[in-house]
Design an enzyme around this catalytic site. Structure first.
Site, PDB file in Angstrom:
ATOM      1  N   GLY A 531      72.683 -43.974  46.942  1.00 12.40           N
ATOM      2  CA  GLY A 531      71.895 -44.833  46.837  1.00 12.40           C
ATOM      3  C   GLY A 531      70.743 -43.958  46.082  1.00 12.40           C
ATOM      4  O   GLY A 531      71.020 -42.844  45.851  1.00 12.40           O
ATOM      5  N   VAL A 532      69.826 -44.457  45.393  1.00  8.95           N
ATOM      6  CA  VAL A 532      68.882 -43.619  45.007  1.00  8.95           C
ATOM      7  C   VAL A 532      67.455 -44.604  44.830  1.00  8.95           C
ATOM      8  O   VAL A 532      67.001 -45.457  44.498  1.00  8.95           O
ATOM      9  CB  VAL A 532      69.300 -43.287  43.187  1.00  8.95           C
ATOM     10  CG1 VAL A 532      67.843 -42.366  42.387  1.00  8.95           C
ATOM     11  CG2 VAL A 532      69.880 -42.889  41.951  1.00  8.95           C
ATOM     12  N   GLY A 533      66.617 -43.395  45.619  1.00 10.07           N
ATOM     13  CA  GLY A 533      65.425 -44.610  46.158  1.00 10.07           C
ATOM     14  C   GLY A 533      64.349 -43.940  45.840  1.00 10.07           C
ATOM     15  O   GLY A 533      64.088 -42.807  44.993  1.00 10.07           O
ATOM     16  N   GLY A 534      63.403 -44.105  46.223  1.00 11.10           N
ATOM     17  CA  GLY A 534      62.174 -43.473  45.662  1.00 11.10           C
ATOM     18  C   GLY A 534      62.137 -42.141  45.483  1.00 11.10           C
ATOM     19  O   GLY A 534      60.976 -41.826  45.168  1.00 11.10           O
ATOM     20  N   PHE A 535      61.834 -41.588  46.658  1.00 13.38           N
ATOM     21  CA  PHE A 535      61.786 -40.047  46.828  1.00 13.38           C
ATOM     22  C   PHE A 535      63.137 -39.437  46.649  1.00 13.38           C
ATOM     23  O   PHE A 535      62.668 -37.843  46.534  1.00 13.38           O
ATOM     24  CB  PHE A 535      61.522 -39.881  48.358  1.00 13.38           C
ATOM     25  CG  PHE A 535      62.387 -39.837  49.422  1.00 13.38           C
ATOM     26  CD1 PHE A 535      62.894 -38.633  50.182  1.00 13.38           C
ATOM     27  CD2 PHE A 535      62.721 -41.440  49.650  1.00 13.38           C
ATOM     28  CE1 PHE A 535      63.342 -38.626  51.232  1.00 13.38           C
ATOM     29  CE2 PHE A 535      63.462 -40.924  50.391  1.00 13.38           C
ATOM     30  CZ  PHE A 535      64.003 -40.130  51.507  1.00 13.38           C
ATOM     31  N   GLY A 536      64.171 -40.021  45.942  1.00 12.45           N
ATOM     32  CA  GLY A 536      65.605 -39.351  45.974  1.00 12.45           C
ATOM     33  C   GLY A 536      66.647 -39.989  46.365  1.00 12.45           C
ATOM     34  O   GLY A 536      66.824 -40.700  46.507  1.00 12.45           O
ATOM     35  N   VAL A 538      70.256 -40.601  47.916  1.00 10.33           N
ATOM     36  CA  VAL A 538      71.339 -40.653  49.599  1.00 10.33           C
ATOM     37  C   VAL A 538      72.815 -40.543  48.957  1.00 10.33           C
ATOM     38  O   VAL A 538      72.809 -41.152  47.790  1.00 10.33           O
ATOM     39  CB  VAL A 538      70.696 -42.408  49.749  1.00 10.33           C
ATOM     40  CG1 VAL A 538      71.227 -42.388  51.345  1.00 10.33           C
ATOM     41  CG2 VAL A 538      69.370 -42.694  49.684  1.00 10.33           C
ATOM     42  N   LYS A 552      69.432 -38.683  53.510  1.00 13.13           N
ATOM     43  CA  LYS A 552      68.496 -38.610  52.290  1.00 13.13           C
ATOM     44  C   LYS A 552      67.851 -37.481  51.754  1.00 13.13           C
ATOM     45  O   LYS A 552      67.535 -36.778  53.021  1.00 13.13           O
ATOM     46  CB  LYS A 552      67.532 -39.635  53.203  1.00 13.13           C
ATOM     47  CG  LYS A 552      67.587 -40.998  52.295  1.00 13.13           C
ATOM     48  CD  LYS A 552      66.320 -41.854  53.908  1.00 13.13           C
ATOM     49  CE  LYS A 552      66.410 -43.545  52.380  1.00 13.13           C
ATOM     50  NZ  LYS A 552      64.822 -43.978  53.037  1.00 13.13           N
ATOM     51  N   ASP A 648      57.758 -52.972  53.864  1.00 10.05           N
ATOM     52  CA  ASP A 648      58.762 -53.382  52.754  1.00 10.05           C
ATOM     53  C   ASP A 648      60.019 -54.116  53.245  1.00 10.05           C
ATOM     54  O   ASP A 648      61.207 -53.498  52.983  1.00 10.05           O
ATOM     55  CB  ASP A 648      59.137 -51.751  51.791  1.00 10.05           C
ATOM     56  CG  ASP A 648      59.509 -52.198  51.002  1.00 10.05           C
ATOM     57  OD1 ASP A 648      59.509 -52.495  49.974  1.00 10.05           O
ATOM     58  OD2 ASP A 648      59.967 -50.780  50.392  1.00 10.05           O
TER      59      ASP A 648
END
Ligand SMILES: *[C@@H]1O[C@H](CO)[C@@H](O)[C@H](O)[C@H]1NC(C)=O
Ligand SMILES: *[C@@H]1O[C@H](CO)[C@@H](O)[C@H](O)[C@H]1NC(C)=O
Ligand SMILES: *[C@@H]1O[C@H](CO)[C@@H](O)[C@H](O)[C@H]1NC(C)=O
Length: 823
Positions: A531-536, A538, A552, A648
């Protein structure tokens, strides 16, 4: 320059104050009248690491005790162990003798006392450890140990007893080597002796207290009493749920509370739960039990079943004990889960040695309320396997089982906070079999494998955790200061506050080294990205080579998201709930900011609704998932110490584990909700995800718990319709799911059109009606008009029941009233 010096100085101050916070100088709730610690075989008085003073037995301490030995050819001698590794006072020296020797104490108080004997079995000078064989007697009358040979065990051995001597009697403890003829004669040794007085009726029965009951679990189920002429040996004292509580953190009596896992708990299965202790204290005002009974850390950590476990099993602890003795089993309880408030909320069964000890165990009923500690005592006689009178090592089990009938309980769950087990003397004897080395149970269960490391490792991990917690604490503190201007919510008084109680709960999560993390992800190889999240990114990784985890990793060098990161560690590590994704640990070496979570096998809820090849979920599965998620959010809103707004909530933040149990994830944006009456909302910059945002939140910058309810309403609709909240591929009037739904509803248009065709047939009109009303309430424009998460949980439970009973006519658009089902 001046600035940096200032900052360094500041860091030091912070470290110091953190240290003080970590080891608070709380007044003990009990101050023993008599408190003597003897460092046997040592010449002077010394202070141990735990700040206790240990007096030497080689100097004249005759005002405290006398050392007596016969004038023989073999006088006792003092010696240090031949190898000194990792031991502290009093184990660093021993008193050794081939003849009898006695410590005699006068002016002992009239209250019962603890006697603790410390042995470090190793070689001393030219004494062969296998020749240590002796007995220990009190007042030449009570046998504590017989044919005792501690050398099986490499670790230190502490034997703890409770005795009460007659008024005006002296106390003497005699060590008697076995005098069997031997070319290499037997000897006795001792490293440390502690005598500490205790409250009169801590363990002894107060015959004047009509409320106290020591329930006998023998055939006749009568009452048992422990009178002053009995002596007790503490065989197990366990803090259930989390860490060991060392003697200097006891309530003043220097008792040690072991950790229950991995030595005693049968498998790691049950949840370990804890409350955030430090600011809150157990409530002793009702005088249920005295406040010195057990430390706060015992009452504020526990194990429970996990409220939504489907498989029935017993939460089991096993203790090896000597047969032919009667044992007092004391179980400590404290209901700190704020959802459990009333009698009947959590009722369960307790078996001791497979005997039903409590059919309707109800902690609230016993204690009178939440946060009030209570204990229950039982006497159980242990027999040998074949009924012989020979002493054998047998298993004393303690099992907790969910109440089989849910009509007796609101939550089918169990809880326990602490266990103490005492052997009761029989004919002035407490001696049983020699100690054997503890074998850490092996288990095919891969989860427990990683925890199989030796105790030393635990200690090391614990220590480094503590250290890291420090550092993290400092970092959090400093960052907070540095980023204060960026803080949208200065009122935040969650955990980090002006009183400065910023400490990461090291007892709740593991610290990983960057080496471990790199090994787990093959040095952050791209194929491990899930996964690619807002802060980097996963990553999926395997820790200890076996356990799948989600890792993460914060983008290197990016400052953005730092607040979120810190928030998440703080929040997650203290919030434990079966429907919240568990934080396993973190790593902040090498400027990395890494969080390690439970890996969720089945990914996000959204992946199972639309936009993937996954098989669609059935209606009851969907309701079940929503119910779980709603419970997770309900816990955030009301169950935790502070109200926490998730901020969220969306279908990609609801994750599914291998058993399809839903858990809420991503607390990166979580904020603490208002607690004061005057503060009914939190002013905030708009965060969260488009399509899920509470209109009140972006119109008026007003964030409340009800903002989460709105977002959850969007998820509810998403699940019903299997479409994204905003779908730009659709006709203009259909792009916005919520707007479309409200329009349909207001105009009495057939809402069924919107329902996912896969589940249409399995929804009854009654169920749909109930569901849609809930959705509408959640999506109400005015937050005050929305239902609470607790109502959502209740409605989903009802909807699920309707599906299960399933007798009502299936949904059918032509059915009378069908199209108006929601009207
Ligand atoms: C040592 O103590 C035991 C038990 O009290 C006693 O039987 C024995 O005679 C004593 N031995 C000596 C040498 O005093
Ligand atoms: C010790 O044992 C030896 C041989 O077994 C025996 O001859 C001797 O008499 C014994 N001594 C005592 C004091 O029992
Ligand atoms: C739990 O243990 C008790 C006592 O041994 C037993 O009667 C019961 O069946 C067990 N329950 C489960 C679910 O294994």
């Amino acid at each position: 320059m001046a600035n940096s010096i200032n900052e360094k100085f500041h860091t030091k101050i912070t470290l110091l104050s953190l240290y003080l916070l970590l080891f608070p100088l709380v007044a003990n709730s009990y101050n023993p009248d008599y408190n003597l610690a003897i460092n046997c075989g040592f010449s002077t008085n010394t202070t141990a690491l735990d700040s206790r003073i240990w007096v030497g037995d080689n100097i004249d301490n005759s005002n405290l005790f006398t050392f007596i030995e016969p004038k023989t050819t073999n006088p006792s001698l003092k010696s240090s162990p031949n190898s000194l590794s990792n031991i502290d006072i009093p184990l660093t020296t021993a008193r050794i003798s081939l003849s009898n020797f006695t410590y005699s104490f006068s002016s002992i108080t009239n209250t019962p006392v603890f006697i603790s004997l410390h042995f470090y079995p190793t070689s001393y000078q030219n004494f062969d450890p296998s020749n240590a064989l002796f007995s220990v007697k009190v007042n030449n009358n009570l046998t504590l140990l017989k044919n005792f040979s501690p050398y099986y065990e490499k670790e230190k051995i502490t034997k703890e007893y409770c005795i009460q001597i007659k008024p005006n009697e002296k106390l003497s403890i005699t060590f008697i080597p076995n005098n069997i003829n031997h070319s290499n004669p037997y000897y006795a040794f001792i490293n440390g002796i502690e005598i500490v007085s205790m409250p009169s009726f801590l363990y002894y029965t107060d015959l004047n207290d009509p409320k106290y009951l020591l329930k006998s679990l023998d055939f006749d189920n009568t009452e048992y009493q422990i009178h002053n002429d009995k002596a007790l040996e503490m065989v197990y004292r366990v803090n259930v749920g989390q860490n060991q509580v060392p003697p200097n953190q006891d309530t003043g009596m220097f008792r040690n509370w072991d950790s229950d896992f991995p030595l005693y708990l049968e498998k790691e299965y049950p949840q370990s739960v804890s409350t955030v202790y430090g600011s809150d204290h157990p409530n002793y005002l009702n005088n249920t039990i005295p406040n010195y009974t057990a430390p706060e850390a015992v009452y504020f950590t526990a194990r429970s079943y996990g409220m939504d476990v489907t498989e029935d099993y017993n939460v089991t602890w096993n203790f090896k004990v000597d047969s032919s003795f009667t044992y007092m089993v004391r179980l400590h309880f404290c209901e700190f889960d704020l959802l459990i408030k009333n009698k009947g909320d959590r009722v369960f069964q307790i078996f001791i040695n497979d005997i039903l000890a409590e059919q309707y165990a109800d902690v609230i009923y016993w204690s009178g309320g939440n946060m009030i500690p209570v204990h229950k005592d039982y006497a159980v006689k242990m027999y040998s396997q074949n009924g012989s009178s020979e002493i054998e090592r047998v298993n004393l089990s303690i099992k907790l089982q969910r109440e089989p009938e849910s009509i007796y309980t609101n939550y089918r769950d169990v809880i326990m906070n602490g266990i103490e087990i005492f052997k009761i003397s029989d004919k002035n004897n407490l001696a049983g079999l020699n100690p054997i080395k503890h074998i850490i149970p092996s288990s095919p269960n891969r989860r427990s494998k990683s925890k199989k490391s030796p105790i030393v490792m635990f200690a090391l991990v614990g220590l480094s955790c503590l250290l890291l917690a420090f550092i993290m604490g400092v970092i959090v503190f400093l960052r907070r200061r540095r980023f204060e201007s960026q803080f949208e919510m200065k009122e935040s008084h969650w955990k980090i506050n002006n009183e400065g109680s910023s400490i990461l709960p090291s007892h709740l999560c593991r610290c990983f080294t960057i080496v471990e993390i790199r090994a787990a992800t093959n040095n952050f190889e791209d194929i491990f990205i899930i996964g690619v999240g807002g802060f980097g990114n996963v990553y999926k990784g395997y820790i200890d080579g076996l356990i799948p985890v989600a890792i993460k990793r914060r983008k290197l060098g990016s400052r953005q998201g730092l607040n979120e990161f810190m928030n998440e560690i703080e929040l997650l590590s203290q919030l434990r709930h079966i429907h919240l994704v568990s934080l396993i640990g973190y790593c902040n070496e090498d400027a990395e900011m890494i969080l390690v979570y439970d890996f969720m096998e089945h990914g996000t809820l959204r992946e199972h609704l639309y936009g993937s090849d996954n098989e669609p979920l059935r209606w009851n599965q969907r309701l079940n998932i929503l119910l779980c998620a709603a419970r997770g959010l309900h816990y955030l809103h009301e169950g935790a110490k502070h109200n926490i707004i998730h901020r969220d909530v969306k279908s990609t933040n609801i994750l599914l584990d291998e058993k399809w149990v839903a858990k809420v994830s991503d607390f990166g944006l979580s904020k603490v909700g208002p607690t004061g009456i005057s503060m009914t909302h939190v002013s905030t910059m708009v965060k969260g995800s488009i399509g899920y945002l509470d209109p009140e939140c972006y119109l008026r910058n007003k964030l409340t718990l009800k903002s989460d309810v709105y977002s959850f309403g969007v998820v509810l609709l998403e699940v019903l319709c299997a479409r994204p909240p905003l779908d730009h591929s659709l006709d203009k009037e259909k792009v916005n799911m919520v707007a479309l739904f409200k329009k349909c509803y207001n105009e009495g248009v057939i809402v069924e059109e919107m329902v996912d065709p896969f589940i249409k047939d399995s929804i009854t009109s009654e169920c749909l009606k109930c569901y849609c009303e809930m959705v509408l309430s959640c999506l109400h424009g005015d937050g005050n008009q929305r239902m609470s998460m607790s109502d959502v949980v209740g409605t989903l439970e009802l909807a699920l029941k309707l599906v299960m009973s399933g007798e009502d006519g299936k949904f059918d658009a032509t059915q009378k009233g069908g199209s108006k089902a929601i009207g």
